[in-house]
Design an enzyme around this catalytic site. Structure first.
Site, short mmCIF file in Angstrom:
data_model
loop_
_atom_site.label_atom_id
_atom_site.label_comp_id
_atom_site.label_asym_id
_atom_site.label_seq_id
_atom_site.Cartn_x
_atom_site.Cartn_y
_atom_site.Cartn_z
N HIS A 243 33.28 31.90 60.69
CA HIS A 243 32.98 32.32 62.07
C HIS A 243 31.66 31.72 62.53
O HIS A 243 30.93 31.08 61.77
CB HIS A 243 32.98 33.85 62.21
N CYS B 160 23.89 32.79 61.52
CA CYS B 160 25.28 33.01 61.93
C CYS B 160 25.61 32.29 63.23
O CYS B 160 26.77 32.23 63.63
CB CYS B 160 25.60 34.50 62.01
N HIS C 60 30.40 28.91 59.42
CA HIS C 60 30.10 29.22 58.01
C HIS C 60 31.08 30.29 57.59
O HIS C 60 31.67 30.98 58.44
CB HIS C 60 28.65 29.71 57.84
N HIS D 94 32.54 33.65 55.09
CA HIS D 94 32.22 34.87 54.34
C HIS D 94 33.42 35.24 53.48
O HIS D 94 34.57 34.97 53.85
CB HIS D 94 31.94 36.05 55.28
N ASP E 20 43.01 35.29 56.82
CA ASP E 20 42.61 34.57 55.61
C ASP E 20 42.59 33.05 55.83
O ASP E 20 43.56 32.49 56.34
CB ASP E 20 43.56 34.92 54.45
N HIS E 21 41.47 32.44 55.46
CA HIS E 21 41.28 30.99 55.61
C HIS E 21 41.38 30.52 57.06
O HIS E 21 41.78 29.39 57.32
CB HIS E 21 42.23 30.20 54.69
N GLU F 220 31.01 42.38 54.90
CA GLU F 220 30.81 40.97 55.21
C GLU F 220 30.06 40.29 54.06
O GLU F 220 30.26 39.11 53.77
CB GLU F 220 30.05 40.80 56.52
NI NI Z 1 28.19 35.17 59.38
#
Ligand code: NI
Length: 135
Positions: free
Chosen positions: A15, A34, A40, A42, A80-81, A125
């Site tokens: 995100h 972020c 990037h 998580h 996911d992914h 997260e």
């Molecule tokens: Ni983040």
């Protein structure tokens, strides 16, 4: 007598936290790393809690196999992914913070949970940062 059953799930997603109407430096100031324009990832840990009475016929509050499959279909398969900003419609106009993600996940699951039961979701997260939403 109410009992809570919980199921853990996991997904990876990318995100970027930013507002389109802010400059890059404003975004960086508020969202720090972020806000990285290159995104990037998580490793998200999700815990879904369902609270209700024990069904005397089965001894279950809810069949965990059903809950497992529901989380897989409604949440993991959607996130996911994925790049949350670019690929998940719920975030086309909503900043994909853990807070907003918890609300989105709750809203995805809620229609599929028995109305007699109470739903709550906790989203990690990072191992130390997590949010909860119960409607
Ligand atoms: Ni983040």
């Amino acid at each position: 007598m109410k009992v809570t059953v919980s199921r853990k799930a996991h997904f990876n997603a990318a995100h970027r936290l930013y507002r389109k109407d802010w400059t890059n430096s404003q975004n960086e100031e508020v969202f720090g790393k972020c806000a990285n324009p290159h995104y990037h990832g998580h490793n998200y840990e999700l815990i879904v809690h369902v609270t209700g009475s024990i069904d005397p016929a089965t001894g279950y509050v809810m069949d965990m196999k059903v809950l497992k499959d529901l989380i897989k279909e409604k949440v993991e398969d959607q996130m996911d992914h994925k790049n949350l900003n670019e690929e998940v419609a719920a975030f086309s106009d909503l900043i994909p913070t853990a807070e907003n993600m918890a609300v989105v996940i709750y809203n995805w699951l809620k229609p599929h949970i028995d109305k007699k039961h109470q739903l709550s979701v906790t989203l990690y997260e990072t191992p130390r940062n997590y949010v909860s939403y119960s409607g």
